[in-house]
Design an enzyme around this catalytic site. Structure first.
Site: not given
Length: 486
Positions: A264, A338
């Site tokens: 990120k 996820r």
């Protein structure tokens, strides 16, 4: 935490709070009838103050009036809006902030105080919340509140429920606010163990990396593989006698998210200590269900990992074998939530066989793009389950909006080399993430709900009962919903 008690009697307090509501389009705010045994002159004085104070009665308006030499010597007027539970919650939070330099205050409540009392108490407790690692420069804060009612015993259960709900929300806030220099999977598991200790009706199991490998939790191991602080799977079970419904709650527990090899940018990374807010919420809700004695079995699964960059981190393009055997191709290691949820959900379906399955996750930035900072996105194919959750979330003062599980987007999940593609480079990010999770629900597909709560898990400013930082989103709504299932 702020001490709140129910009182009755005729002794005048030093500081009295009287609620006011809107009086109409062309009239000033008016006093709400209360159980206050104050003399008529105090209420008459309060009524005369309303026009001069320019109060509209809107929820959260607060005015202080000094009365030197009189009793009470300070009179506060508190706007409670239309008087529904959320208005009282907003009013309580506003009062907690306005009266932070007081030591003790007394609030007069209506005779039919149930709704008012719950909202007000939660607002006072949540609005006065602060997370600090140092006491340096700390200002004094309100220590105690007396709620003046006609019959304290009649409202004892309502206050207890409000207090437990607030305490569990505060626990979730504390867990989420804790810096990741302290917070890691083992630490989180230890906090759950400490919170559940002394409760023989709560059963806790924590799987460590060796057990996760032996049982096939490939997603959790992949995401946690880049960290020196290995992953964990917390399983916390509240199993009351006679429970006829079994709910499994699953919460994403990434204790820090660098994005992994798909790293990120710094601005997106600085608040990634909040990436386990889903796990904090479901753990706190389960502890709350036990504290309230809710007659529904609740099992919480919190898959915990730290998504770090190192030579052992999983790579874009890796194939991951999840619990139960399904494989996924991940071309973006920043779509890690996820992967851990998939393992936990597959385990829940295959081994726990619940009646209902609900997961909470700070899953996608697309949630905030679609719905802004204060709404979670709710996905479910079950209209009754969705309606029940939405009603409970709203009643608790939280917000969610139902989103579509669009089947024509399922093609985005196709992979040439695995069963599924976990991070396709297409649009509809929140929807596609939900569709990926749906693949792991098995025969619970029509009894599953997913809450993407990345945006409302954190507040950038003070708003209602929220303070800056972690919100504990989901705890209040889940407890309300679980309370309807007994």
């Amino acid at each position: 935490m702020l001490a709140i008690r129910l009182v009755s009697g005729s002794v005048r307090p030093d500081t009295l709070v009287l609620p006011v509501r809107p009086g109409g389009p062309d009239s000033p705010a008016v006093l709400v009838p209360t159980a206050a045994p104050s003399a008529d002159d105090v209420r008459a004085e309060a009524g005369a103050l309303l026009p001069a104070a320019r109060l509209t009665g809107a929820a959260g308006e607060v005015r202080e009036h000094l009365r030197p030499g009189a009793a009470p010597d300070r009179l506060w007027l508190l706007g409670v809006g239309a008087g529904d539970e959320q208005d009282w919650r907003i009013a309580g939070a506003a009062l907690a902030r306005a009266a932070k330099d007081e030591t003790q205050i007394t609030i007069a409540l209506p005779d039919d105080a149930g709704t008012a009392l719950r909202g007000l108490a939660e607002g006072l407790l949540l609005g006065s919340y602060r997370y600090r690692l140092t006491d340096a420069g700390a200002r004094p804060s309100l220590a105690g509140v007396d709620l003046l009612v006609t019959d304290p015993q009649a409202h004892a259960d309502t206050l207890a429920a409000a207090r437990t709900t607030a305490e569990m929300t505060v626990l979730a806030r504390d867990l989420t606010n804790t810096p990741s220099s302290t917070k890691h999977p083992e630490w989180f598991a230890d906090q759950v163990a400490a919170a559940a200790s002394g409760r023989p009706d709560l059963h806790l199991r924590v799987r460590e990396p060796r057990e996760l490998a032996a049982e096939g939790f490939g997603g959790l191991l992949a995401v946690g593989g880049g960290s020196a602080r290995g992953p964990r799977l917390v399983e916390l079970d509240w199993r009351p006698a006679g429970a006829r419904t079994h709910v499994v709650l699953v919460g994403k527990g990434i204790t820090f998210d660098t994005g992994g090899i798909s790293i990120k940018p710094v601005p997106a990374m600085k608040l990634m200590r909040k990436d386990m807010a889903g796990a904090a919420a479901v753990v706190a809700a389960t502890l709350g269900a036990a504290a309230l004695g809710l007659p529904v079995r609740v099992t919480t699964l919190a898959p915990l990992a730290e998504n770090m960059v190192s030579g052992s981190a999983f790579r874009p393009g890796d194939i991951i074998r999840h619990y139960g055997g399904l494989t996924s191709e991940s071309t973006n290691s920043d779509a890690e939530g996820r992967l851990v949820l998939a393992d936990a959900m597959a385990y829940a379906v295959r081994e726990l066989k619940p009646d209902l399955l609900v997961d909470l996750a700070t899953l996608t930035g697309a949630n905030a793009v679609a719905l802004g900072k204060r709404h979670a996105a709710l996905y479910s194919e079950n209209d009754d389950l969705a309606a029940g959750l939405l009603a409970a979330i709203s009643a608790a003062g939280e917000r969610a909006w139902r989103m579509p599980l669009a089947d024509d987007y399922v093609e985005y999940l196709a992979s040439d080399i695995a069963d599924l593609h976990s991070s396709p480079a297409r649009g509809a990010g929140s929807v596609v993430a939900a569709l990926f999770l749906r693949e792991f629900t098995g025969d619970l597909r029509d009894r599953w709900a997913h809450l993407d709560m990345s945006a409302p898990s954190w507040s950038d400013d003070v708003h209602g009962e929220l303070v800056k930082g972690a919100t504990g989103w989901g705890v209040r709504g889940l407890l309300r919903w679980l309370g309807t299932l007994g």
